[in-house]
Design a protein around this motif. Sequence first.
Motif, PDB file in Angstrom:
ATOM      1  N   VAL A  31      12.940   0.722   1.083  1.00 29.49           N
ATOM      2  CA  VAL A  31      12.645   0.289  -0.413  1.00 29.49           C
ATOM      3  C   VAL A  31      13.395   1.209  -1.246  1.00 29.49           C
ATOM      4  CG1 VAL A  31      10.822   0.143  -2.225  1.00 29.49           C
ATOM      5  CG2 VAL A  31      10.368  -0.576   0.166  1.00 29.49           C
ATOM      6  N   ASP A  32      14.514   0.373  -2.259  1.00 31.77           N
ATOM      7  CA  ASP A  32      15.261   1.152  -3.053  1.00 31.77           C
ATOM      8  C   ASP A  32      15.943   2.309  -2.389  1.00 31.77           C
ATOM      9  OD1 ASP A  32      12.646   1.221  -5.501  1.00 31.77           O
ATOM     10  OD2 ASP A  32      14.221  -0.265  -5.076  1.00 31.77           O
ATOM     11  N   GLY A  33      16.183   2.118  -1.116  1.00 27.67           N
ATOM     12  CA  GLY A  33      17.284   2.982  -0.438  1.00 27.67           C
ATOM     13  C   GLY A  33      16.578   4.144   0.272  1.00 27.67           C
ATOM     14  N   CYS A  34      15.307   3.892   0.210  1.00 25.81           N
ATOM     15  CA  CYS A  34      14.472   4.946   1.058  1.00 25.81           C
ATOM     16  C   CYS A  34      13.525   4.514   1.962  1.00 25.81           C
ATOM     17  CB  CYS A  34      13.507   5.733  -0.165  1.00 25.81           C
ATOM     18  SG  CYS A  34      14.558   6.481  -1.392  1.00 25.81           S
ATOM     19  N   PHE A  35      13.169   5.193   3.123  1.00 25.63           N
ATOM     20  CA  PHE A  35      11.902   4.674   3.939  1.00 25.63           C
ATOM     21  C   PHE A  35      10.703   5.503   3.911  1.00 25.63           C
ATOM     22  CE2 PHE A  35      16.608   3.995   5.768  1.00 25.63           C
ATOM     23  CZ  PHE A  35      16.033   2.723   6.363  1.00 25.63           C
ATOM     24  N   ASP A  36       9.636   4.703   3.836  1.00 26.36           N
ATOM     25  CA  ASP A  36       8.292   5.227   3.381  1.00 26.36           C
ATOM     26  C   ASP A  36       7.771   5.859   4.677  1.00 26.36           C
ATOM     27  OD1 ASP A  36       5.804   5.911   2.752  1.00 26.36           O
ATOM     28  OD2 ASP A  36       5.431   3.850   1.612  1.00 26.36           O
ATOM     29  N   PHE A  37       7.633   7.216   4.558  1.00 26.34           N
ATOM     30  CA  PHE A  37       7.052   8.194   5.639  1.00 26.34           C
ATOM     31  C   PHE A  37       5.434   7.473   5.845  1.00 26.34           C
ATOM     32  CE2 PHE A  37       6.326  11.757   8.109  1.00 26.34           C
ATOM     33  CZ  PHE A  37       4.953  11.911   8.023  1.00 26.34           C
ATOM     34  N   VAL A  38       4.873   7.373   4.667  1.00 26.36           N
ATOM     35  CA  VAL A  38       3.488   6.956   5.063  1.00 26.36           C
ATOM     36  C   VAL A  38       3.252   5.584   5.920  1.00 26.36           C
ATOM     37  CG1 VAL A  38       1.231   6.107   3.994  1.00 26.36           C
ATOM     38  CG2 VAL A  38       2.464   8.116   3.062  1.00 26.36           C
ATOM     39  N   GLN A  39       4.264   4.632   5.486  1.00 26.68           N
ATOM     40  CA  GLN A  39       4.443   3.118   6.191  1.00 26.68           C
ATOM     41  C   GLN A  39       4.727   3.181   7.583  1.00 26.68           C
ATOM     42  OE1 GLN A  39       7.758   0.716   5.309  1.00 26.68           O
ATOM     43  NE2 GLN A  39       6.513  -0.845   5.290  1.00 26.68           N
ATOM     44  N   PHE A  40       5.503   4.310   7.876  1.00 26.27           N
ATOM     45  CA  PHE A  40       5.709   4.654   9.385  1.00 26.27           C
ATOM     46  C   PHE A  40       4.708   5.156  10.005  1.00 26.27           C
ATOM     47  CE2 PHE A  40       8.368   5.939  12.827  1.00 26.27           C
ATOM     48  CZ  PHE A  40       7.813   6.974  13.172  1.00 26.27           C
ATOM     49  N   HIS A  41       3.896   6.008   9.355  1.00 23.60           N
ATOM     50  CA  HIS A  41       2.925   6.766   9.953  1.00 23.60           C
ATOM     51  C   HIS A  41       1.905   5.888  10.554  1.00 23.60           C
ATOM     52  CE1 HIS A  41       0.128   9.895  10.943  1.00 23.60           C
ATOM     53  NE2 HIS A  41      -0.797   9.427  10.280  1.00 23.60           N
ATOM     54  N   ASP A  42       1.546   4.911   9.635  1.00 25.75           N
ATOM     55  CA  ASP A  42       0.348   3.733   9.638  1.00 25.75           C
ATOM     56  C   ASP A  42       0.814   2.836  10.812  1.00 25.75           C
ATOM     57  OD1 ASP A  42      -0.889   5.016   7.653  1.00 25.75           O
ATOM     58  OD2 ASP A  42      -0.379   3.734   5.899  1.00 25.75           O
ATOM     59  N   LYS A  43       2.269   2.423  10.687  1.00 27.75           N
ATOM     60  CA  LYS A  43       2.609   1.756  11.942  1.00 27.75           C
ATOM     61  C   LYS A  43       2.438   2.098  13.248  1.00 27.75           C
ATOM     62  CE  LYS A  43       5.108  -1.689   9.206  1.00 27.75           C
ATOM     63  NZ  LYS A  43       6.348  -2.594   9.003  1.00 27.75           N
ATOM     64  N   VAL A  44       2.696   3.458  13.402  1.00 26.24           N
ATOM     65  CA  VAL A  44       2.815   4.192  14.525  1.00 26.24           C
ATOM     66  C   VAL A  44       1.322   4.090  15.028  1.00 26.24           C
ATOM     67  CG1 VAL A  44       2.839   6.452  15.648  1.00 26.24           C
ATOM     68  CG2 VAL A  44       4.840   5.624  14.267  1.00 26.24           C
ATOM     69  N   ILE A  45       0.488   4.381  14.377  1.00 25.92           N
ATOM     70  CA  ILE A  45      -1.129   4.501  14.518  1.00 25.92           C
ATOM     71  C   ILE A  45      -1.309   2.970  14.903  1.00 25.92           C
ATOM     72  CG2 ILE A  45      -3.290   4.589  13.540  1.00 25.92           C
ATOM     73  CD1 ILE A  45      -2.351   7.409  13.773  1.00 25.92           C
ATOM     74  N   GLU A  46      -0.985   2.095  14.170  1.00 19.56           N
ATOM     75  CA  GLU A  46      -1.303   0.589  14.838  1.00 19.56           C
ATOM     76  C   GLU A  46      -0.859   0.117  16.032  1.00 19.56           C
ATOM     77  OE1 GLU A  46      -0.229  -2.127  11.908  1.00 19.56           O
ATOM     78  OE2 GLU A  46      -0.747  -3.922  12.972  1.00 19.56           O
ATOM     79  N   ARG A  47       0.525   0.559  16.080  1.00 17.28           N
ATOM     80  CA  ARG A  47       1.093  -0.005  17.261  1.00 17.28           C
ATOM     81  C   ARG A  47       0.686   0.626  18.618  1.00 17.28           C
ATOM     82  NH1 ARG A  47       3.072  -3.088  18.949  1.00 17.28           N
ATOM     83  NH2 ARG A  47       5.231  -2.917  19.682  1.00 17.28           N
ATOM     84  N   PHE A  48       0.066   1.849  18.595  1.00 14.14           N
ATOM     85  CA  PHE A  48      -0.284   2.460  19.919  1.00 14.14           C
ATOM     86  C   PHE A  48      -1.894   2.660  19.749  1.00 14.14           C
ATOM     87  CE2 PHE A  48       3.519   3.544  21.823  1.00 14.14           C
ATOM     88  CZ  PHE A  48       4.648   3.613  20.818  1.00 14.14           C
ATOM     89  N   CYS A  49      -2.360   1.890  18.874  1.00 17.15           N
ATOM     90  CA  CYS A  49      -3.917   1.731  18.824  1.00 17.15           C
ATOM     91  C   CYS A  49      -4.609   3.247  18.943  1.00 17.15           C
ATOM     92  CB  CYS A  49      -4.332   1.002  20.252  1.00 17.15           C
ATOM     93  SG  CYS A  49      -3.923  -0.634  20.200  1.00 17.15           S
ATOM     94  N   LEU A  50      -4.084   4.004  18.125  1.00 14.05           N
ATOM     95  CA  LEU A  50      -4.449   5.538  17.936  1.00 14.05           C
ATOM     96  C   LEU A  50      -5.530   5.375  16.852  1.00 14.05           C
ATOM     97  CD1 LEU A  50      -1.299   7.579  18.042  1.00 14.05           C
ATOM     98  CD2 LEU A  50      -2.714   7.032  19.886  1.00 14.05           C
TER      99      LEU A  50
END
Length: 529
Positions: free
Chosen positions: A19-38
């Motif tokens: 988004v606007d040339g940046c990667f959202d740390f919070v979005q990444f963290h939430d997706k890691v939690i979701e993908r590995f069912c943590l």
Amino acid sequence: MLIQVRYCQQQKYVKLDEVDGCFDFVQFHDKVIERFCLPPDAKLVYKDATGTEVDEDIFSDLVSQGNVTLSVFSNDEFSDCSLSSPSDYSDSSFSSCASTSTILLDDVPRKKPRLEGPLTAASARKLIEDVLGTSSGGEEVLQEYHTTQTLTDATRRKLVNIIVAHMIDKHGQLPSKAVREEYALGIVTVFPSFKDPYSKKGYEHFYDAASSTGYISWRLKTIQRKIRRGHASTSSPTGFSPGGGGPNVRRSIVVDQQLDGDAYQEAISLLNHTTDSSVIFLKMRETFQNRRKLIYDSDKTQDIFSIFPRFLDTKGLMNQDFTLLFEEVSNLLLQKWDPFFRDNVIKEAKRLTPTPELRRMLQAAESPGSELDEAPTYDQEMSALLLLLYLLPPPPGGPRFPKISASDAVERLVVFHKSCCSLEEHLQSQQNQQPYLLAVGRQKRKIDNFYVSIDKHLIPCQATRSIGAFDELFKAHFVFNVSYDGALVNFYTFLQTTVYNIDMGKMKESPRVRDLRAKLLNQEVVVTI
């Protein structure tokens, strides 16, 4: 940006939007939690290959470089996975390109287990690999896991038998708790899909030192019992009834605007006469805490439907009471079941030894069928739910609870009733006092109405779909303080802890429950890119 993530020797992709040339740390963290069912509140620390912590401020700049390697460490709750040093994760470990980064998730043991002598995941892993490499049948176990990333129940039993035989050979018939824990840790390190992410150490279904239960303990007790030539064992592997949690626990719930004294009596009188649904829901809410006192009082709990008869003619009141008890988890079954749990339950059920009943259930779960189909099976949704009973069959019987099959247990969970027959006659003829689902319709594949049957009363379900009706059946146990049926305790315990996340760490769970949870939550989820 596709980021390749590794957690406990599993690899999955996480898709991250720029988004606007940046990667959202919070979005990444939430997706890691979701993908590995943590768990949603899992604490993760991100570090680069040199061990330097990567925080939110520099995350976007680092990931934008493309070819980057990070390690992600979790808190103590997930502290039993093996740990590799940062140098083990070279950039060549995975194929990379300008639009792909590699993230490695492994857990750092922040607490050393309180065991006799030094114990590490690495030494435990080597122990199990050596045992399987030198034992008859061990290579077949490893090969099956390498091919399928899991083990069938039969192969898992073979694994436990091999491990326990080696344990007895090296440490005698009564190995110490430390020895049993070392073998259990080694198993989930060699076979990471068996690690239970909801338990403290991840291997309690193989051995739980606190309760001396698990597959290893059961096998040891079986061998000891045979050695004693049939003398009764001092402990039984049955009876996984709730310990510190479950529907019978008295919970301190504070709800605002509760009525008492004369106002409470006036509300009871109004509830018995009004037909205004909004008034009924309001007054039932305002009398909630007084109703809980009645339900917890064993001398008065039988009067609950005579004092509050609106449960029997107003849909949704049971949902309201459960939400007041557990507001944050009330909708978790509806949110989680489809497609994650449903698809993985079907996948695991296919590994079971096939029986005619199981084949029909699997076929119904995978095929929409036809309304004209006269086969004695329920619809897709109901059939998939009932497959859980085959994966979590009734526990071994005892004097009070004779052993029954999974297909017999189905009749304790849901009963089909043709819509042309009298409901009153059904109630008078029923023997089981435990809550069960009464499915009323012209045929099993076409259910018109669901009811929760409890103590010869019918509570109409608000839901019209099977998954919603099962949701209400589960909630009835907590709303009316009713124990789980002994034959269904594994089924309900799995739903309670794994799906609804109620009393995690407090419930007494059988190894089967923990084993299935580990299998389902460690399943690879196919992501369409």
